[in-house]
Scaffold this active site. Structure first.
Site, mmCIF file in Angstrom:
data_model
loop_
_atom_site.group_PDB
_atom_site.id
_atom_site.type_symbol
_atom_site.label_atom_id
_atom_site.label_comp_id
_atom_site.label_asym_id
_atom_site.label_seq_id
_atom_site.Cartn_x
_atom_site.Cartn_y
_atom_site.Cartn_z
ATOM 1 N N GLU A 76 7.647 -2.179 -2.695
ATOM 2 C CA GLU A 76 7.574 -0.978 -3.560
ATOM 3 C C GLU A 76 8.824 -0.972 -4.451
ATOM 4 O OE1 GLU A 76 5.358 1.983 -4.038
ATOM 5 O OE2 GLU A 76 6.814 1.853 -5.650
ATOM 6 N N ASP A 103 8.740 -5.859 -7.429
ATOM 7 C CA ASP A 103 7.343 -6.128 -7.763
ATOM 8 C C ASP A 103 6.689 -6.975 -6.659
ATOM 9 O OD1 ASP A 103 4.975 -7.098 -8.898
ATOM 10 O OD2 ASP A 103 5.862 -7.175 -10.902
ATOM 11 N N ASP A 125 -2.348 2.154 -8.607
ATOM 12 C CA ASP A 125 -2.555 2.792 -9.919
ATOM 13 C C ASP A 125 -3.822 2.211 -10.550
ATOM 14 O OD1 ASP A 125 -0.032 4.307 -10.034
ATOM 15 O OD2 ASP A 125 0.876 2.317 -10.006
ATOM 16 N N LYS A 129 -7.780 2.726 -18.568
ATOM 17 C CA LYS A 129 -8.174 2.236 -19.899
ATOM 18 C C LYS A 129 -8.362 0.726 -19.869
ATOM 19 C CE LYS A 129 -5.939 5.870 -22.499
ATOM 20 N NZ LYS A 129 -4.610 6.340 -22.857
ATOM 21 N N ASP A 161 -9.212 6.405 -5.204
ATOM 22 C CA ASP A 161 -10.079 7.538 -5.530
ATOM 23 C C ASP A 161 -10.591 7.419 -6.968
ATOM 24 O OD1 ASP A 161 -7.860 8.179 -7.022
ATOM 25 O OD2 ASP A 161 -7.304 9.944 -5.849
ATOM 26 N N THR A 192 -1.975 9.773 2.715
ATOM 27 C CA THR A 192 -0.734 9.562 1.958
ATOM 28 C C THR A 192 -0.563 10.695 0.951
ATOM 29 O OG1 THR A 192 -1.816 8.318 0.203
ATOM 30 C CG2 THR A 192 -1.017 7.044 2.079
ATOM 31 N N ARG A 193 0.635 10.777 0.417
ATOM 32 C CA ARG A 193 0.940 11.825 -0.562
ATOM 33 C C ARG A 193 -0.012 11.751 -1.763
ATOM 34 N NH1 ARG A 193 6.207 14.239 -2.158
ATOM 35 N NH2 ARG A 193 6.226 14.416 -4.409
ATOM 36 N N GLU A 195 -3.009 10.462 -1.869
ATOM 37 C CA GLU A 195 -4.369 10.857 -1.496
ATOM 38 C C GLU A 195 -4.484 12.378 -1.412
ATOM 39 O OE1 GLU A 195 -6.030 9.176 2.099
ATOM 40 O OE2 GLU A 195 -8.019 9.864 1.525
#
Ligand SMILES: C[S@@+](CC[C@H](N)C(=O)[O-])C[C@H]1O[C@@H](n2cnc3c(N)ncnc32)[C@H](O)[C@@H]1O
Length: 216
Positions: A76, A103, A125, A129, A161, A192-193, A195
């Protein structure tokens, strides 16, 4: 083999200032548990489970606490997320987590073939687009590494989601012909936060579980 360069990373590395205690953990404890990708020092006698994009570490800390016999690596680059996980590691005296604070694609490249047993990517993430699809952490390029680093029979667990991204991931995994999808309705760990935020906004998590086939 696919090469990833640091400049391709999209996302934020820093948010609000972290607390003094977290800064202390960041400066003094993080170096002790940081993964060196030039010398991974994996313990072959134990399973290794990896989480990519652990956010604030709710899932990773929960897994480590409930699977003390397993070694964990979390990747992370977001400093506030790393700091939050460091607090959890310290509060719960967890000794089986190492962190790659950068990364994840650099870690993926460094991990040896068939070296890990489970790989978690929760709520990556979605970069919805079309012109941003190349930023997605689950992509044709990273999938080559997922297939390579997982042991036969190893698990790939994904949650999202974003229904369009999920469809895209399912197609990608089906095309690569290395994984078999297993029916999955959730993960045992607390939400998780990210979610939780999604649920409040009316978005529901979709969970995917794949097993790497034995003949690869
Ligand atoms: C939407 S958040 C989800 C965080 C967490 N998994 C959760 O469910 O709360 C996506 C996370 O992936 C991380 N991320 C994005 N690109 C990454 C990369 N290339 N390597 C590692 N982490 C990455 C971001 O910093 C962010 O914390």
């Amino acid at each position: 083999m696919t090469n990833f360069e640091r400049k391709e990373f999209y996302g934020r590395r820093k948010g609000r200032p972290i607390t003094k205690t977290q800064q202390n953990l960041y400066d003094n404890f993080l170096p002790e548990i940081t993964v060196n990708i030039d010398d991974l020092a994996l313990n072959k006698d134990r399973e290794t489970w990896v989480e990519i994009g652990f956010g604030r570490g709710e899932h990773l800390a929960w897994q480590a606490e409930n699977n003390r016999q397993v070694n964990f690596i979390g990747a992370e680059p977001f400093i506030n997320g790393i700091a939050a996980l460091l607090s959890k590691i310290s509060d719960h005296k967890l000794t089986n987590i190492r962190i790659f604070p950068d990364d994840a694609r650099l870690l993926l490249k460094a991990l040896p073939d068939a070296s890990i047993n489970k790989l978690f990517i929760l709520f990556p993430d979605p970069w919805s687009k079309k012109r941003h699809h190349k930023r997605r952490i689950i992509s044709k390029e990273t999938l080559v590494h997922f297939a390579r680093i997982l042991q036969p029979g190893g698990e790939l667990r994904i949650a999202s989601d974003a229904p369009d991204y999920v469809e895209w991931i399912i197609d990608l995994l089906s095309d690569c012909k290395v994984f078999t999808r297993i029916e999955e309705h959730g993960i045992e760990s607390p939400k998780t936060r990210y979610e939780q935020k999604g649920l409040k906004a009316g978005r529901k998590g979709i969970y995917l579980k794949y097993i790497k086939d034995d003949n690869f």
